[in-house]
Scaffold this active site. Structure first.
Site, PDB file in Angstrom:
ATOM      1  N   ASP A 104      42.270  31.091 -15.322  1.00 51.79           N
ATOM      2  CA  ASP A 104      42.712  30.243 -14.210  1.00 51.79           C
ATOM      3  C   ASP A 104      41.646  29.268 -13.712  1.00 51.79           C
ATOM      4  OD1 ASP A 104      40.915  31.986 -13.098  1.00 51.79           O
ATOM      5  OD2 ASP A 104      42.453  33.275 -12.206  1.00 51.79           O
ATOM      6  N   GLU A 126      45.663  35.922 -20.732  1.00 59.33           N
ATOM      7  CA  GLU A 126      45.589  36.450 -19.363  1.00 59.33           C
ATOM      8  C   GLU A 126      46.568  35.702 -18.460  1.00 59.33           C
ATOM      9  OE1 GLU A 126      42.273  36.212 -16.237  1.00 59.33           O
ATOM     10  OE2 GLU A 126      41.674  37.982 -17.361  1.00 59.33           O
TER      11      GLU A 126
HETATM   12  C1  UD1 Z   1      34.359  29.048 -11.632  1.00 56.17           C
HETATM   13  C2  UD1 Z   1      35.874  29.256 -11.631  1.00 56.17           C
HETATM   14  C3  UD1 Z   1      36.187  30.648 -11.126  1.00 56.17           C
HETATM   15  C4  UD1 Z   1      35.432  31.701 -11.892  1.00 56.17           C
HETATM   16  C5  UD1 Z   1      33.952  31.375 -11.912  1.00 56.17           C
HETATM   17  C6  UD1 Z   1      33.246  32.334 -12.812  1.00 56.17           C
HETATM   18  C7  UD1 Z   1      37.100  27.203 -11.135  1.00 56.17           C
HETATM   19  C8  UD1 Z   1      37.748  26.384 -10.103  1.00 56.17           C
HETATM   20  N1  UD1 Z   1      36.506  28.312 -10.708  1.00 56.17           N
HETATM   21  O1  UD1 Z   1      33.938  29.129 -10.292  1.00 56.17           O
HETATM   22  O2  UD1 Z   1      37.583  30.893 -11.280  1.00 56.17           O
HETATM   23  O3  UD1 Z   1      35.621  32.940 -11.251  1.00 56.17           O
HETATM   24  O4  UD1 Z   1      33.760  30.057 -12.423  1.00 56.17           O
HETATM   25  O5  UD1 Z   1      31.899  32.463 -12.512  1.00 56.17           O
HETATM   26  O6  UD1 Z   1      37.127  26.856 -12.291  1.00 56.17           O
HETATM   27  N2  UD1 Z   1      26.417  26.298 -11.631  1.00 56.17           N
HETATM   28  C9  UD1 Z   1      25.186  26.115 -12.202  1.00 56.17           C
HETATM   29  N3  UD1 Z   1      24.950  26.696 -13.440  1.00 56.17           N
HETATM   30  C10 UD1 Z   1      25.886  27.439 -14.083  1.00 56.17           C
HETATM   31  C11 UD1 Z   1      27.136  27.622 -13.468  1.00 56.17           C
HETATM   32  C12 UD1 Z   1      27.391  27.041 -12.251  1.00 56.17           C
HETATM   33  O7  UD1 Z   1      24.325  25.460 -11.671  1.00 56.17           O
HETATM   34  O8  UD1 Z   1      25.600  27.930 -15.189  1.00 56.17           O
HETATM   35  C13 UD1 Z   1      26.677  25.687 -10.318  1.00 56.17           C
HETATM   36  C14 UD1 Z   1      27.142  24.237 -10.414  1.00 56.17           C
HETATM   37  O9  UD1 Z   1      26.316  23.470  -9.632  1.00 56.17           O
HETATM   38  C15 UD1 Z   1      28.509  24.243  -9.766  1.00 56.17           C
HETATM   39  C16 UD1 Z   1      28.579  25.560  -8.996  1.00 56.17           C
HETATM   40  O10 UD1 Z   1      27.665  26.421  -9.644  1.00 56.17           O
HETATM   41  O11 UD1 Z   1      28.634  23.155  -8.904  1.00 56.17           O
HETATM   42  C17 UD1 Z   1      29.953  26.187  -9.034  1.00 56.17           C
HETATM   43  O12 UD1 Z   1      30.468  26.193 -10.374  1.00 56.17           O
HETATM   44  P1  UD1 Z   1      32.029  25.922 -10.629  1.00 56.17           P
HETATM   45  O13 UD1 Z   1      32.316  26.087 -12.084  1.00 56.17           O
HETATM   46  O14 UD1 Z   1      32.473  24.671  -9.980  1.00 56.17           O
HETATM   47  O15 UD1 Z   1      32.717  27.066  -9.811  1.00 56.17           O
HETATM   48  P2  UD1 Z   1      32.500  28.628  -9.827  1.00 56.17           P
HETATM   49  O16 UD1 Z   1      32.378  29.047  -8.402  1.00 56.17           O
HETATM   50  O17 UD1 Z   1      31.452  29.000 -10.776  1.00 56.17           O
END
Ligand code: UD1
Ligand code: UDP
Length: 397
Positions: A104, A126
């Site tokens: 999702d 899923e």
């Molecule tokens: C995303 C998914 C969520 C899932 C989660 C798993 C969406 C909307 N949400 O949420 O369903 O549970 O991934 O972890 O798709 N970032 C880094 N490095 C990384 C990963 C993330 O710096 O390796 C930072 C980025 O700046 C980003 C923030 O984390 O802006 C959030 O990442 P994002 O993929 O937007 O949302 P999640 O909260 O990780």
């Protein structure tokens, strides 16, 4: 959209962008790579950067195509736009026979949408998870409902998830109960790897993860305070692998650093995480995947959310949905640590999420529907389940 019947191999594009998608699609990619019936094309969108790379290497899923969409503090609308744009180009260039998405996330939603726009049938792994609350979890509940409108194959992990899809009008012939591929992968990793358990003491060991958007800010800060009070008990050690999201770090780090019995670590690779999960006494989490893994290893899980799309674990007695109020989550953890009988009941409740053969069922179904040689892909036995299949979901409200 129906599949064209083909001569094999079937060109299957697996689109993944975040840590859990890599974990849950890895067994499907590995099975397809080992089969003469499929030619897998793994597209890594890079919605996550470090956390995704860590998984792809470890799980032996080489990506054929890599997009680099992640931005610091990415907004959903801009992330969505970059993903639809990039994935549309990739799908036009690669012309797969099927696009496979998982779960999702924004990557999953946009993978399905870009495939739909190119008239490529979509398989959803899923499928059918629902809380019944459109904006909780945010934005995942909307994402999975929208993917459900676009997919041709709905691989539901449980009868409950299949029931949601049927109630929404998805034809029976397009819904398959397979179990969750996370169990396939967990069993593979525990067998393959020797991970390091990150607990340092012989105290009661509590593994915590928090990352959900709807919990960020003051709510997450207050949960951090509750965790600190739990560690103040003196007989508890907390390990918390910290999500890379800056919003999560801002909320939790001020509350949790500087405590002797709280070990905040960088995201663990899957082998170490599985070992740490296997070594803990109690899990406190808002993660989806960890709600599925904890019961498989007999670890009671307190779900730090107001809704869950995985009520099967709650019904089985392996998890409790405790909400996000600090005093309530603290009481729930104290109770489990102090009441041996309650602890025993939860830790022996069992795993409702599959038998480790979800991947076989998914791959065999796709092979059959694309007209692949049945002898080369023997049908796996159906999942044996004893759960109800009616619609339903859980919230603390
Ligand atoms: C995303 C998914 C969520 C899932 C989660 C798993 C969406 C909307 N949400 O949420 O369903 O549970 O991934 O972890 O798709 N970032 C880094 N490095 C990384 C990963 C993330 O710096 O390796 C930072 C980025 O700046 C980003 C923030 O984390 O802006 C959030 O990442 P994002 O993929 O937007 O949302 P999640 O909260 O990780
Ligand atoms: N996980 C991991 N290392 C960590 C934390 C989690 O390998 O430090 C794994 C965990 O085993 C589970 C998945 O990541 O399979 C869950 O990812 P996350 O909680 O980020 O996403 P969700 O499942 O909530 O979508």
């Amino acid at each position: 959209m129906s599949p064209n019947v083909l001569t094999t191999p079937v060109r299957a594009m697996l689109v993944l962008g975040t840590r859990p998608e890599a974990i849950k699609l890895a067994p499907v990619a590995r099975a397809m790579a080992a089969s003469p019936l499929f030619e897998p094309v793994v597209v890594s969108t890079g919605q996550h950067r470090e956390m995704l790379q860590q998984m792809l290497e470890l799980l032996r899923v080489p990506a054929s195509v890599e997009l680099d969409v992640m931005r610091d503090r990415q907004e959903l609308s801009k992330l969505t736009a970059r993903l639809v744009d990039g994935l549309g180009d990739v799908i036009r260039a690669e012309r797969p026979d099927v696009v496979i998405v998982q779960g999702d996330t924004t990557t999953a939603l946009t993978g399905a949408l870009a495939a739909f726009y190119e008239h490529i049938p979509v398989a959803h792994v899923e499928a059918g998870l629902r809380t019944g609350v459109l904006d909780n979890p945010f934005p995942e509940e909307l994402n999975r409902r929208l993917i459900g409108r676009m997919a041709r194959w709905h691989f539901a992990p449980t009868p409950r998830a299949a029931g949601h899809l049927r109630a929404e009008g998805v034809p029976d012939a397009e819904v398959f109960v397979t179990g969750n591929t996370v169990i396939d992968n967990l069993l593979w990793v525990l067998q393959e790897g020797t991970g390091r358990d990150h607990f340092r003491t012989g105290l009661r060991r509590v593994l915590v993860t928090l990352h959900r958007r709807e919990n960020q800010g003051d709510k997450m800060r207050a949960m951090g305070t509750a965790l600190r009070r739990l560690a103040d008990r003196g007989d508890v050690e907390i390990v918390l692998p910290l999500h890379k999201s800056p919003a999560v770090r801002e909320a939790l780090l001020p509350e949790l650093t500087g405590h002797d019995r709280i070990n905040v670590v960088e995201p663990l690779d899957y082998v170490d995480f599985s070992a740490t999960l296997a070594g803990c006494d109690l899990v406190m989490t808002d993660s989806g995947g960890i709600q599925e893994e904890a019961p498989s290893l007999g670890k009671p899980a307190l779900v730090l959310r107001t809704t869950t799309e995985r009520p099967e674990a709650v019904e089985a007695g392996a998890a409790r949905l405790v909400g996000t109020e600090p005093h309530v989550i603290l009481d729930a953890a104290m109770h489990l640590l102090d009441d041996a009988a309650a602890y025993e009941r939860m830790s022996t409740a069992g795993n409702p999420f599959g038998d480790g053969h979800a991947t076989d069922r998914i791959v065999a179904q796709l092979a059959e529907d694309f007209g692949a040689d049945a002898d080369a892909a023997p049908a796996p036995s159906p999942l044996v389940v004893t759960q109800p299949d009616g619609p339903g979901s859980y919230s603390t409200a």
